[in-house]
Design a protein around this motif. Structure first.
Motif, PDB file in Angstrom:
ATOM      1  N   MET A 105     -72.621  35.097 -32.263  1.00 13.09           N
ATOM      2  CA  MET A 105     -72.531  33.743 -32.477  1.00 13.09           C
ATOM      3  C   MET A 105     -71.994  32.897 -31.457  1.00 13.09           C
ATOM      4  N   ALA A 106     -71.251  33.888 -30.528  1.00  8.73           N
ATOM      5  CA  ALA A 106     -70.653  32.944 -29.264  1.00  8.73           C
ATOM      6  C   ALA A 106     -69.683  31.833 -29.896  1.00  8.73           C
ATOM      7  N   TRP A 107     -68.639  32.236 -30.731  1.00  5.57           N
ATOM      8  CA  TRP A 107     -67.676  31.675 -31.365  1.00  5.57           C
ATOM      9  C   TRP A 107     -66.615  31.014 -30.137  1.00  5.57           C
ATOM     10  N   THR A 108     -66.161  29.742 -30.384  1.00  9.36           N
ATOM     11  CA  THR A 108     -65.350  29.286 -29.568  1.00  9.36           C
ATOM     12  C   THR A 108     -64.114  28.771 -30.491  1.00  9.36           C
ATOM     13  N   THR A 136     -64.781  25.108 -32.013  1.00 11.51           N
ATOM     14  CA  THR A 136     -65.933  24.937 -32.888  1.00 11.51           C
ATOM     15  C   THR A 136     -65.455  25.590 -34.103  1.00 11.51           C
ATOM     16  N   PHE A 157     -65.472  23.773 -37.631  1.00 13.29           N
ATOM     17  CA  PHE A 157     -66.111  24.153 -39.011  1.00 13.29           C
ATOM     18  C   PHE A 157     -65.261  24.463 -40.102  1.00 13.29           C
ATOM     19  N   LEU A 167     -70.889  10.568 -30.991  1.00 13.26           N
ATOM     20  CA  LEU A 167     -71.881  10.351 -29.655  1.00 13.26           C
ATOM     21  C   LEU A 167     -71.991   8.991 -29.210  1.00 13.26           C
ATOM     22  N   LEU A 204     -69.154   8.724 -26.784  1.00 14.73           N
ATOM     23  CA  LEU A 204     -69.459   9.772 -25.599  1.00 14.73           C
ATOM     24  C   LEU A 204     -70.283   8.798 -24.724  1.00 14.73           C
ATOM     25  N   GLY A 205     -71.376   8.110 -25.237  1.00 11.31           N
ATOM     26  CA  GLY A 205     -72.330   7.578 -24.281  1.00 11.31           C
ATOM     27  C   GLY A 205     -71.988   6.332 -23.693  1.00 11.31           C
ATOM     28  N   VAL A 219     -74.296  25.116 -32.446  1.00  9.52           N
ATOM     29  CA  VAL A 219     -73.265  24.328 -32.364  1.00  9.52           C
ATOM     30  C   VAL A 219     -72.442  24.924 -31.202  1.00  9.52           C
ATOM     31  N   ASN A 220     -72.084  26.124 -31.472  1.00 10.03           N
ATOM     32  CA  ASN A 220     -71.193  27.022 -30.542  1.00 10.03           C
ATOM     33  C   ASN A 220     -71.907  27.160 -28.971  1.00 10.03           C
ATOM     34  N   TYR A 221     -73.336  27.302 -29.182  1.00 12.99           N
ATOM     35  CA  TYR A 221     -73.904  27.284 -27.645  1.00 12.99           C
ATOM     36  C   TYR A 221     -73.895  25.926 -27.021  1.00 12.99           C
ATOM     37  N   VAL A 233     -71.524  23.967 -26.658  1.00 10.46           N
ATOM     38  CA  VAL A 233     -70.094  23.521 -25.900  1.00 10.46           C
ATOM     39  C   VAL A 233     -70.102  24.511 -24.978  1.00 10.46           C
ATOM     40  N   GLN A 234     -71.007  25.246 -24.728  1.00  6.53           N
ATOM     41  CA  GLN A 234     -70.802  26.441 -23.667  1.00  6.53           C
ATOM     42  C   GLN A 234     -71.952  26.587 -22.856  1.00  6.53           C
ATOM     43  N   PHE A 277     -70.408  33.943 -22.292  1.00  8.76           N
ATOM     44  CA  PHE A 277     -70.442  32.072 -22.438  1.00  8.76           C
ATOM     45  C   PHE A 277     -69.161  31.923 -21.753  1.00  8.76           C
ATOM     46  N   TRP A 307     -66.984  28.095 -21.177  1.00  8.32           N
ATOM     47  CA  TRP A 307     -66.639  26.697 -21.889  1.00  8.32           C
ATOM     48  C   TRP A 307     -67.231  25.652 -21.273  1.00  8.32           C
ATOM     49  N   LEU A 313     -67.745  18.684 -23.874  1.00  5.56           N
ATOM     50  CA  LEU A 313     -68.980  17.937 -24.361  1.00  5.56           C
ATOM     51  C   LEU A 313     -69.768  17.515 -23.130  1.00  5.56           C
ATOM     52  N   PHE A 323     -73.558  17.227 -23.948  1.00  3.63           N
ATOM     53  CA  PHE A 323     -74.071  16.367 -24.885  1.00  3.63           C
ATOM     54  C   PHE A 323     -73.900  15.060 -23.819  1.00  3.63           C
ATOM     55  N   GLU A 324     -72.907  14.920 -22.816  1.00  2.00           N
ATOM     56  CA  GLU A 324     -72.840  13.899 -21.913  1.00  2.00           C
ATOM     57  C   GLU A 324     -74.074  13.572 -21.075  1.00  2.00           C
ATOM     58  N   LEU A 337     -76.871  12.483 -23.336  1.00  2.00           N
ATOM     59  CA  LEU A 337     -76.967  11.148 -23.547  1.00  2.00           C
ATOM     60  C   LEU A 337     -77.682  10.437 -22.191  1.00  2.00           C
ATOM     61  N   ARG A 338     -77.217  10.831 -21.101  1.00  2.00           N
ATOM     62  CA  ARG A 338     -77.506  10.175 -19.998  1.00  2.00           C
ATOM     63  C   ARG A 338     -78.910  10.620 -19.350  1.00  2.00           C
ATOM     64  N   MET A 342     -78.391  16.413 -31.700  1.00  2.00           N
ATOM     65  CA  MET A 342     -78.602  15.077 -31.817  1.00  2.00           C
ATOM     66  C   MET A 342     -80.055  14.772 -32.502  1.00  2.00           C
TER      67      MET A 342
END
Lengths: 90, 289
Positions: free
Chosen positions: A4-7, A10, A14, A62, A65-66, B32-34, B36-37, B45, B47, B50, B53-54, B57-58, B265
């Protein structure tokens, strides 16, 4: 759980959401409530307002961020203000 | 005093919740974990915060796909809703022909998505397809693999063919529920056909039409199979809708991070629309009930 590649961030994210859900579940059982109609003219319970808050917060983050693109944690302040508005008036 | 709502019944859905957790929530958490990595394969993976996402968005690519998606949903709604109402208004109201029409119109709804895509893919071909061959014989330059307009027309006509019946069936159900007394009153007042539609039929159909609009919007916003089978997103990227782009990114290029950010998104938008859908429906029920 490796796949699941936890960090940590995240996991915390959760955990916060899970805590909120559990808290609101307990609240709903301990203090049953009457749905009320707010400025959106729809009936909402506390749970509905939590959902609106969380979904809205995702979009606020979002948008931050945008549009701003820096100092992401400040978006959380906007989210808090939004949460207060939702819980007070929606 | 109004009765308080007892929410304890929600515990009865716990088994479903477990099932959904297994099939949807856990995979979504992984996404969700993917997001951010970064990964170069081998389940390793790094880190990235964001960043994805950035980037998304662009990314012009995503906004273009969103634009195409909104255009697609907008066009099919603008055609299917009025056409569905028109069909429903002109259907026989009772008897054998009414049932016959209903069965006939349900047929496209029963065909699996990929089959619909294949039907139209062949139907539109200039060499062996009836539509393509006829258009070509008439001297119209029609080639959905090369011409952007032809590709768009094909996928839109395909969607209209597949789903207008749903709108018509819903509108028909709405029309059937109007008591005769309304029409009799309109007749006494010598109301024109248009006024009967505007002041009796349309308001009475509003509830089901709302459901039709939201259902069609949601479905078309998530559409993948049909346009993918027909055009594969081409020519170029002309018919690459959101989900087609997402699959290209995630499985074609194996860009897990950006694709995960994109999915989240996309998911948020779908969640927002679903919530509006649910809220409008439950509020309509309450108002009518």
């Amino acid at each position: 759980m490796d796949w699941m590649a936890w960090t940590w961030p995240t996991a915390i994210f959760f955990a916060v959401i899970a805590t909120l859900l559990i808290t609101f579940t307990v609240l709903a059982i301990k203090f049953p409530e009457t749905p009320r109609t707010g400025i959106l003219r729809i009936e909402t319970t506390r749970g509905d307002r939590l959902f609106i808050t969380l979904l809205g917060s995702a979009f606020i983050n979002l948008a931050w961020l945008g549009i701003v693109g820096a100092h992401q944690p400040y978006a959380l302040i906007v989210c808090l203000a939004y949460a207060v508005t939702v819980f007070r008036w929606v | 005093m109004e009765k308080t709502v007892n929410q304890k019944a929600w515990f009865l859905v716990l088994p479903v919740l477990l099932l959904v957790a297994f099939s949807a929530v856990i995979p979504l958490m992984t996404v969700v974990n993917y997001s951010v990595q970064d990964t170069f394969g081998n389940n390793q993976f790094f880190w990235a915060g964001l960043e994805w996402f950035e980037e998304m968005l662009r990314s012009e690519r995503m906004w273009d796909a969103l634009g195409r998606q909104l255009m697609f949903s907008g066009i099919i709604l603008a055609i299917e809703i009025p056409l569905g109402i028109f069909v429903a208004l002109n259907m026989p109201k009772s008897g054998f022909w009414s049932s016959f029409c209903l069965v006939l119109m349900s047929l496209p709804l029963l065909i699996p998505w990929n089959v619909v895509g294949t039907i139209w893919q062949i139907f539109g071909r200039v060499d062996i397809g009836l539509l393509g061959y006829t258009l070509d014989a008439l001297g119209i330059n029609y080639n959905y693999t090369q011409d952007i307009l032809a590709a768009w027309v094909t996928i839109i006509v395909m969607d209209v063919w597949h789903w207008t019946s749903l709108v018509a069936l819903l509108a028909f159900a709405g029309l059937k529920s109007i008591p005769d007394a309304y029409y009799q009153a309109a007749k006494i007042d010598q109301a024109s056909r248009w006024k009967v539609f505007r002041f009796i039929e349309l308001p009475k159909m509003m509830g089901v039409l709302m459901i039709a609009i939201l259902l069609r919007f949601m479905d078309s916003f998530m559409i993948y199979t049909e346009p993918f089978v027909v055009t594969g997103g081409g020519p170029g990227n002309a018919t690459t809708l959101l989900s087609i782009d997402l699959v290209k990114m995630a499985l074609g290029q194996f860009d897990l991070g950006p694709a995960a950010a994109f999915s989240i998104m996309y998911f948020l938008v779908i969640l927002l629309i679903s919530w509006v859908f649910y809220t409008v429906m439950t509020n309509l029920d309450k108002r009518e009930g």
